[in-house]
Design a protein around this motif. Structure first.
Motif, short mmCIF file in Angstrom:
data_model
loop_
_atom_site.label_atom_id
_atom_site.label_comp_id
_atom_site.label_asym_id
_atom_site.label_seq_id
_atom_site.Cartn_x
_atom_site.Cartn_y
_atom_site.Cartn_z
N PRO A 137 0.81 -1.21 0.00
CA PRO A 137 0.00 0.00 0.00
C PRO A 137 0.85 1.26 0.00
O PRO A 137 1.88 1.33 0.67
CB PRO A 137 -0.82 -0.13 1.29
N ALA A 138 0.42 2.26 -0.76
CA ALA A 138 1.17 3.50 -0.90
C ALA A 138 0.22 4.66 -1.02
O ALA A 138 -0.92 4.51 -1.48
CB ALA A 138 2.07 3.43 -2.15
N PHE A 139 0.68 5.84 -0.59
CA PHE A 139 -0.10 7.06 -0.81
C PHE A 139 -0.03 7.41 -2.29
O PHE A 139 1.02 7.22 -2.92
CB PHE A 139 0.46 8.20 0.03
N PRO A 140 -1.12 7.90 -2.90
CA PRO A 140 -1.08 8.21 -4.35
C PRO A 140 0.10 9.09 -4.73
O PRO A 140 0.41 10.07 -4.07
CB PRO A 140 -2.40 8.94 -4.56
N GLY A 141 0.80 8.71 -5.78
CA GLY A 141 2.06 9.30 -6.19
C GLY A 141 3.11 8.20 -6.21
O GLY A 141 2.78 7.01 -6.35
N PHE A 142 4.37 8.56 -6.08
CA PHE A 142 5.46 7.59 -6.21
C PHE A 142 6.36 7.54 -4.98
O PHE A 142 7.16 6.62 -4.84
CB PHE A 142 6.30 7.93 -7.45
N MET A 143 6.21 8.51 -4.08
CA MET A 143 7.16 8.65 -2.99
C MET A 143 7.09 7.53 -1.96
O MET A 143 8.06 7.30 -1.22
CB MET A 143 6.94 9.99 -2.27
N THR A 144 5.97 6.83 -1.86
CA THR A 144 5.84 5.80 -0.83
C THR A 144 5.68 4.40 -1.41
O THR A 144 5.39 3.46 -0.68
CB THR A 144 4.66 6.10 0.12
N GLU A 229 3.60 13.48 0.55
CA GLU A 229 3.13 12.10 0.40
C GLU A 229 3.68 11.22 1.53
O GLU A 229 2.99 10.32 2.03
CB GLU A 229 3.58 11.52 -0.94
N ILE A 230 4.92 11.49 1.92
CA ILE A 230 5.55 10.68 2.98
C ILE A 230 4.83 10.93 4.31
O ILE A 230 4.49 10.00 5.04
CB ILE A 230 7.04 11.00 3.08
N GLY A 231 4.57 12.19 4.62
CA GLY A 231 3.85 12.51 5.84
C GLY A 231 2.45 11.93 5.85
O GLY A 231 1.97 11.42 6.88
N ASN A 232 1.76 11.98 4.72
CA ASN A 232 0.41 11.43 4.64
C ASN A 232 0.42 9.91 4.84
O ASN A 232 -0.48 9.35 5.47
CB ASN A 232 -0.23 11.78 3.31
#
Length: 321
Positions: A137-144, A229-232
């Motif tokens: 699972p990841a937050f939308p985008g690419f950072m996570t 994104e990382i914080g979210n």
């Protein structure tokens, strides 16, 4: 927008608190060795773009995992000798776009290779390189994507693609492998730093307002995307901060900068809340080569120097080639 980060004199002295993992070099040596177990399999297909003064090639090469990665190679028409070569990486969410967008470097007499960005290219520019690797699972985008383990993190694949892009660019007979530079803006600047730390024989690197630097500060200083994104992600996945920050330490531009072996031209913008200037200076101050310079744009946001910085880079690269 007011200035929000450290004052200029403190930026010049600022050092990141990010600590490089003890096995940083071993991790990247292993990663690149695994990538090179796959044949580079680079292909250059001429493209009729309607451009009369430039020749364009549609490029495919094997990146991380042997996955096919796209690019454009553009050279001045009717050249018959190896040319100094600029390898360019693009910003967050973008792809290689259409070839007529990339005219600057070849118009200056260089060979120009622009790498597509796996899995991106749907926010702007247009891309043609999928990322066939799934993630947790990841937050939308690419950072996570895959951020809880450096082995699975998205930027392990992308940085490896960047190194392989240099190898692909050097494989064409019209490029001069001994005169190769890496450039990029924002995410492209972050990839440039990684490539500059992993490829030992570049003649120059030019990261503009680079992203992916000084994660401990960036993730707590700005609430702009993509760092947010990382914080979210951590807001939802509580208690995982230490694990995530350990992963990010393998991809921090500060640690690649400490291994930089080429002259470098950076740029920073003092009102930039996307890539805060202190995070850019963290990488600049860590850059290991003595021949380094940073252009500072006092009242600019993430657009940085724009065409003014392009003019600076044209003169600077010409001197190094």
């Amino acid at each position: 927008m007011a200035l929000f980060d450290l004052p200029p004199d403190e930026l010049r002295a600022y050092r990141s608190v990010s600590v490089g993992p003890a096995d940083f070099d071993a991790f990247w040596t292993k990663t690149l060795q695994e990538a090179r177990e796959h044949e580079l399999d680079v292909r250059f297909e001429p493209v009729d773009t309607g451009l009369k003064t430039l020749q364009v090639y549609d490029v495919t090469f094997a990146g991380f995992g042997g996955h096919p990665v796209k690019g454009w190679l553009t050279v001045p028409a009717s050249v018959d000798g190896p040319l100094p070569t600029v390898v360019e990486f693009v910003g967050y969410g973008g792809g290689r776009g259409l070839p007529h967008v990339h005219l600057l470097w070849a118009s200056a007499g260089f060979a120009h290779f622009v790498m597509d960005t796996r899995g991106q290219g749907s926010a702007w520019g247009g891309g043609g390189t999928p990322d066939p690797v799934g993630s947790a699972p990841a937050f939308p985008g690419f950072m996570t994507r895959g951020v809880e383990d450096p082995e699975t993190y998205y930027y392990r694949r992308l940085f490896t693609d960047g190194v392989r892009a240099v190898e692909a660019a050097r494989a064409h007979p019209l490029t001069d492998a001994s005169r190769t530079a890496a450039v990029g803006i924002s995410q492209g600047g972050g990839i440039t730093l990684a490539v500059g730390g992993l490829v030992p024989d570049l003649v120059a690197v030019a990261p503009d307002v680079p992203f992916l630097c000084d994660f401990p500060r960036a993730t707590t200083l700005t609430d702009r995307q993509p760092y947010r994104e990382i914080g979210n992600y951590l807001k939802t996945h509580r208690g995982r901060t230490e694990r995530v920050m350990r992963t990010l330490s393998y991809f921090d531009g500060v640690h690649f900068a400490a291994r930089g072996r080429a002259p470098a031209l950076f740029s920073a913008a003092l009102e930039d809340q996307t890539c805060p200037p202190s995070t850019v200076f963290a990488a600049f101050n860590a850059w290991a080569h003595d021949d380094k310079k940073v252009e500072v744009y006092d009242f600019n946001d993430h657009e940085g120097g724009g065409p003014y910085q392009e003019a600076v880079k044209l003169r600077w690269l010409a001197a190094r080639f």
